[in-house]
Write a protein that holds these residues in place. Structure first.
Motif, PDB file in Angstrom:
ATOM      1  N   ILE A  46       0.842  -1.210   0.000  1.00 17.23           N
ATOM      2  CA  ILE A  46       0.000   0.000   0.000  1.00 17.23           C
ATOM      3  C   ILE A  46       0.876   1.258   0.000  1.00 17.23           C
ATOM      4  CG2 ILE A  46      -1.686   1.333   1.325  1.00 17.23           C
ATOM      5  CD1 ILE A  46      -2.809  -1.348   2.377  1.00 17.23           C
ATOM      6  N   CYS A  47       1.967   1.214   0.776  1.00 15.33           N
ATOM      7  CA  CYS A  47       2.879   2.367   0.824  1.00 15.33           C
ATOM      8  C   CYS A  47       3.502   2.648  -0.545  1.00 15.33           C
ATOM      9  CB  CYS A  47       3.991   2.118   1.839  1.00 15.33           C
ATOM     10  SG  CYS A  47       3.430   2.104   3.549  1.00 15.33           S
ATOM     11  N   SER A  48       3.626   1.600  -1.365  1.00 17.33           N
ATOM     12  CA  SER A  48       4.221   1.794  -2.704  1.00 17.33           C
ATOM     13  C   SER A  48       3.190   2.362  -3.693  1.00 17.33           C
ATOM     14  CB  SER A  48       4.740   0.461  -3.243  1.00 17.33           C
ATOM     15  OG  SER A  48       3.647  -0.383  -3.612  1.00 17.33           O
ATOM     16  N   ILE A  49       1.913   2.301  -3.320  1.00 15.50           N
ATOM     17  CA  ILE A  49       0.847   2.780  -4.217  1.00 15.50           C
ATOM     18  C   ILE A  49       0.429   4.210  -3.872  1.00 15.50           C
ATOM     19  CG2 ILE A  49      -1.523   2.383  -5.026  1.00 15.50           C
ATOM     20  CD1 ILE A  49      -1.116  -0.591  -4.136  1.00 15.50           C
ATOM     21  N   VAL A  50       0.308   4.480  -2.549  1.00 11.70           N
ATOM     22  CA  VAL A  50      -0.226   5.780  -2.094  1.00 11.70           C
ATOM     23  C   VAL A  50       0.871   6.563  -1.373  1.00 11.70           C
ATOM     24  CG1 VAL A  50      -2.013   6.922  -0.728  1.00 11.70           C
ATOM     25  CG2 VAL A  50      -2.472   4.682  -1.734  1.00 11.70           C
ATOM     26  N   ASP A  51       1.165   7.762  -1.837  1.00 12.66           N
ATOM     27  CA  ASP A  51       2.171   8.601  -1.174  1.00 12.66           C
ATOM     28  C   ASP A  51       1.451   9.554  -0.209  1.00 12.66           C
ATOM     29  OD1 ASP A  51       4.517  11.234  -2.143  1.00 12.66           O
ATOM     30  OD2 ASP A  51       4.387   9.925  -0.363  1.00 12.66           O
ATOM     31  N   GLY A  52       1.107   8.979   0.944  1.00 12.52           N
ATOM     32  CA  GLY A  52       0.395   9.768   1.960  1.00 12.52           C
ATOM     33  C   GLY A  52       0.289   8.938   3.223  1.00 12.52           C
ATOM     34  N   PRO A  53      -0.409   9.451   4.262  1.00 15.52           N
ATOM     35  CA  PRO A  53      -0.507   8.722   5.536  1.00 15.52           C
ATOM     36  C   PRO A  53      -1.166   7.354   5.364  1.00 15.52           C
ATOM     37  CG  PRO A  53      -1.335  10.970   5.751  1.00 15.52           C
ATOM     38  CD  PRO A  53      -1.129  10.732   4.290  1.00 15.52           C
ATOM     39  N   ILE A  54      -0.493   6.317   5.866  1.00 22.09           N
ATOM     40  CA  ILE A  54      -1.010   4.945   5.776  1.00 22.09           C
ATOM     41  C   ILE A  54      -1.192   4.434   7.204  1.00 22.09           C
ATOM     42  CG2 ILE A  54      -0.660   2.616   4.854  1.00 22.09           C
ATOM     43  CD1 ILE A  54      -0.689   4.779   2.649  1.00 22.09           C
ATOM     44  N   SER A  55      -2.439   4.243   7.625  1.00 23.42           N
ATOM     45  CA  SER A  55      -2.705   3.797   8.996  1.00 23.42           C
ATOM     46  C   SER A  55      -2.639   2.279   9.092  1.00 23.42           C
ATOM     47  CB  SER A  55      -4.091   4.263   9.457  1.00 23.42           C
ATOM     48  OG  SER A  55      -4.100   5.638   9.744  1.00 23.42           O
ATOM     49  N   ALA A  56      -1.801   1.799  10.027  1.00 23.92           N
ATOM     50  CA  ALA A  56      -1.690   0.361  10.305  1.00 23.92           C
ATOM     51  C   ALA A  56      -1.946   0.176  11.789  1.00 23.92           C
ATOM     52  CB  ALA A  56      -0.309  -0.148   9.923  1.00 23.92           C
ATOM     53  N   GLU A  57      -2.861  -0.735  12.128  1.00 25.45           N
ATOM     54  CA  GLU A  57      -3.331  -0.853  13.515  1.00 25.45           C
ATOM     55  C   GLU A  57      -2.582  -1.903  14.323  1.00 25.45           C
ATOM     56  OE1 GLU A  57      -7.527  -0.515  13.752  1.00 25.45           O
ATOM     57  OE2 GLU A  57      -7.676  -1.250  15.811  1.00 25.45           O
ATOM     58  N   VAL A  58      -2.276  -1.555  15.567  1.00 21.30           N
ATOM     59  CA  VAL A  58      -1.663  -2.531  16.483  1.00 21.30           C
ATOM     60  C   VAL A  58      -2.755  -3.480  16.975  1.00 21.30           C
ATOM     61  CG1 VAL A  58       0.097  -0.881  17.213  1.00 21.30           C
ATOM     62  CG2 VAL A  58      -2.024  -1.077  18.537  1.00 21.30           C
ATOM     63  N   ILE A  59      -2.357  -4.658  17.445  1.00 23.98           N
ATOM     64  CA  ILE A  59      -3.365  -5.578  18.013  1.00 23.98           C
ATOM     65  C   ILE A  59      -3.120  -5.821  19.507  1.00 23.98           C
ATOM     66  CG2 ILE A  59      -4.018  -6.714  15.872  1.00 23.98           C
ATOM     67  CD1 ILE A  59      -2.073  -8.943  16.499  1.00 23.98           C
ATOM     68  N   SER A  60      -2.021  -5.366  20.022  1.00 28.10           N
ATOM     69  CA  SER A  60      -1.822  -5.430  21.476  1.00 28.10           C
ATOM     70  C   SER A  60      -2.803  -4.476  22.147  1.00 28.10           C
ATOM     71  CB  SER A  60      -0.393  -5.010  21.841  1.00 28.10           C
ATOM     72  OG  SER A  60       0.546  -5.875  21.246  1.00 28.10           O
ATOM     73  N   THR A  61      -3.119  -4.753  23.427  1.00 24.46           N
ATOM     74  CA  THR A  61      -3.990  -3.830  24.169  1.00 24.46           C
ATOM     75  C   THR A  61      -3.299  -3.322  25.438  1.00 24.46           C
ATOM     76  OG1 THR A  61      -4.982  -5.755  25.247  1.00 24.46           O
ATOM     77  CG2 THR A  61      -6.138  -4.855  23.318  1.00 24.46           C
ATOM     78  N   ASP A  62      -2.041  -3.700  25.634  1.00 26.17           N
ATOM     79  CA  ASP A  62      -1.263  -3.149  26.752  1.00 26.17           C
ATOM     80  C   ASP A  62      -0.259  -2.159  26.197  1.00 26.17           C
ATOM     81  OD1 ASP A  62       0.113  -5.574  25.581  1.00 26.17           O
ATOM     82  OD2 ASP A  62       1.713  -4.784  26.869  1.00 26.17           O
ATOM     83  N   VAL A  63       0.099  -1.179  26.996  1.00 30.76           N
ATOM     84  CA  VAL A  63       0.933  -0.083  26.492  1.00 30.76           C
ATOM     85  C   VAL A  63       2.275  -0.591  25.961  1.00 30.76           C
ATOM     86  CG1 VAL A  63       1.736   0.487  28.853  1.00 30.76           C
ATOM     87  CG2 VAL A  63       1.952   2.173  27.017  1.00 30.76           C
ATOM     88  N   ASP A  64       2.925  -1.490  26.674  1.00 32.27           N
ATOM     89  CA  ASP A  64       4.240  -1.975  26.208  1.00 32.27           C
ATOM     90  C   ASP A  64       4.115  -2.684  24.860  1.00 32.27           C
ATOM     91  OD1 ASP A  64       5.373  -2.828  29.591  1.00 32.27           O
ATOM     92  OD2 ASP A  64       5.372  -0.915  28.473  1.00 32.27           O
ATOM     93  N   GLY A  65       3.074  -3.500  24.741  1.00 35.37           N
ATOM     94  CA  GLY A  65       2.861  -4.225  23.493  1.00 35.37           C
ATOM     95  C   GLY A  65       2.564  -3.285  22.338  1.00 35.37           C
ATOM     96  N   MET A  66       1.708  -2.274  22.601  1.00 35.74           N
ATOM     97  CA  MET A  66       1.361  -1.315  21.541  1.00 35.74           C
ATOM     98  C   MET A  66       2.578  -0.526  21.107  1.00 35.74           C
ATOM     99  SD  MET A  66      -2.369   0.239  22.484  1.00 35.74           S
ATOM    100  CE  MET A  66      -2.735  -0.194  24.154  1.00 35.74           C
ATOM    101  N   VAL A  67       3.379  -0.106  22.081  1.00 32.60           N
ATOM    102  CA  VAL A  67       4.580   0.686  21.747  1.00 32.60           C
ATOM    103  C   VAL A  67       5.559  -0.148  20.941  1.00 32.60           C
ATOM    104  CG1 VAL A  67       6.602   1.841  22.738  1.00 32.60           C
ATOM    105  CG2 VAL A  67       4.321   2.292  23.670  1.00 32.60           C
ATOM    106  N   ALA A  68       5.749  -1.396  21.360  1.00 34.73           N
ATOM    107  CA  ALA A  68       6.673  -2.279  20.627  1.00 34.73           C
ATOM    108  C   ALA A  68       6.182  -2.500  19.192  1.00 34.73           C
ATOM    109  CB  ALA A  68       6.803  -3.605  21.360  1.00 34.73           C
ATOM    110  N   GLU A  69       4.885  -2.787  19.060  1.00 36.68           N
ATOM    111  CA  GLU A  69       4.327  -2.998  17.715  1.00 36.68           C
ATOM    112  C   GLU A  69       4.459  -1.749  16.857  1.00 36.68           C
ATOM    113  OE1 GLU A  69       0.368  -5.329  18.880  1.00 36.68           O
ATOM    114  OE2 GLU A  69       0.551  -4.947  16.739  1.00 36.68           O
ATOM    115  N   GLY A  70       4.105  -0.614  17.449  1.00 44.90           N
ATOM    116  CA  GLY A  70       4.130   0.647  16.679  1.00 44.90           C
ATOM    117  C   GLY A  70       5.519   0.995  16.204  1.00 44.90           C
TER     118      GLY A  70
END
Ligand code: G3P
Length: 214
Positions: A46-70
């Motif tokens: 998708i990043c190779s098709i659209v030159d703009g903000p690409i939102s990708a969602e984390v699946i962790s629900t704890d802060v450490d997990g979300m930060v690591a994923e992000g």
């Protein structure tokens, strides 16, 4: 108003990008699961098709997990925006990302005070789900008007990204209310393009073109 395509289907994304009508793309686990691909495969495409903000969602629900994923997600491409659910640990993660200069899209917003907390945490985008409010007999677009007003009242820079869009009228209202962006399923883009008077007028032009002197 910026228009993002709400899809992980690269065929749709390519089609919309070819028309020059999209400024970015949003995905979520449901949309990625729908196309049957791994997040780490579809997001770079998708990043190779659209030159703009690409939102990708984390699946962790704890802060450490979300930060690591992000932190891993943003390594994929400079345009990645980390999508975070609007929960307590999510706002903690947003605050950390904000300090690190990582852009965030806080999702699953259903009330004006949720949106206020997300802005205070430092969210780059807030995604109020208007269609899902409509689905339970609330006026989803009222939430957009409330958030735009609250953000303007207090000078928040968080961008209102209208999500869960169900049809063209959501976009008309979003634009009239001054929302910064809206994320739109491909079928709504095609709905906007399909106007009976345009079709009828083109048909007549083509019929008359045949009568033009050669
Ligand atoms: O971006 C959020 C959007 O994908 C949710 O849409 O139709 O499942 O409410 P919907």
């Amino acid at each position: 108003m910026q228009i993002f395509i709400d899809s992980a289907d690269v065929r749709e994304i390519r089609e919309a990008a070819a028309m020059g009508v999209i400024d970015g793309c949003t995905t979520n686990p449901t949309l990625v699961a729908k196309v049957g691909r791994k997040l780490e495969d579809v997001i770079p495409e998708i990043c190779s098709i659209v030159d703009g903000p690409i939102s990708a969602e984390v699946i962790s629900t704890d802060v450490d997990g979300m930060v690591a994923e992000g932190r891993e997600l943003v390594k994929i491409h400079k345009n990645i925006v980390v999508k975070i659910p609007l929960i307590g640990d999510g706002l903690k993660a947003v605050r950390i990302f904000s300090a690190e200069g990582i852009k965030t899209n806080v999702t699953l917003c259903f009330s004006p005070m949720q949106a206020l907390l997300a802005a205070k945490a430092g969210a780059t985008y807030i995604s109020p789900f208007v269609g899902r409010l409509d689905d339970i007999q609330y006026e989803g677009m009222e939430l957009i008007e409330q958030i735009v007003t609250i953000y303007e009242n207090y000078g928040f820079n968080t961008q209102v990204l209208v999500a869960s869009v169900r049809g063209p009228m959501h976009l008309v209202q979003a634009a009239l209310m001054g929302a910064h962006c809206a994320t739109v399923p491909f079928n709504v883009i095609t709905q906007i393009l399909k106007h009976p008077l345009t079709d009828k007028g083109l048909e007549q032009f083509l019929a008359d073109a045949k009568k033009m002197k050669a």
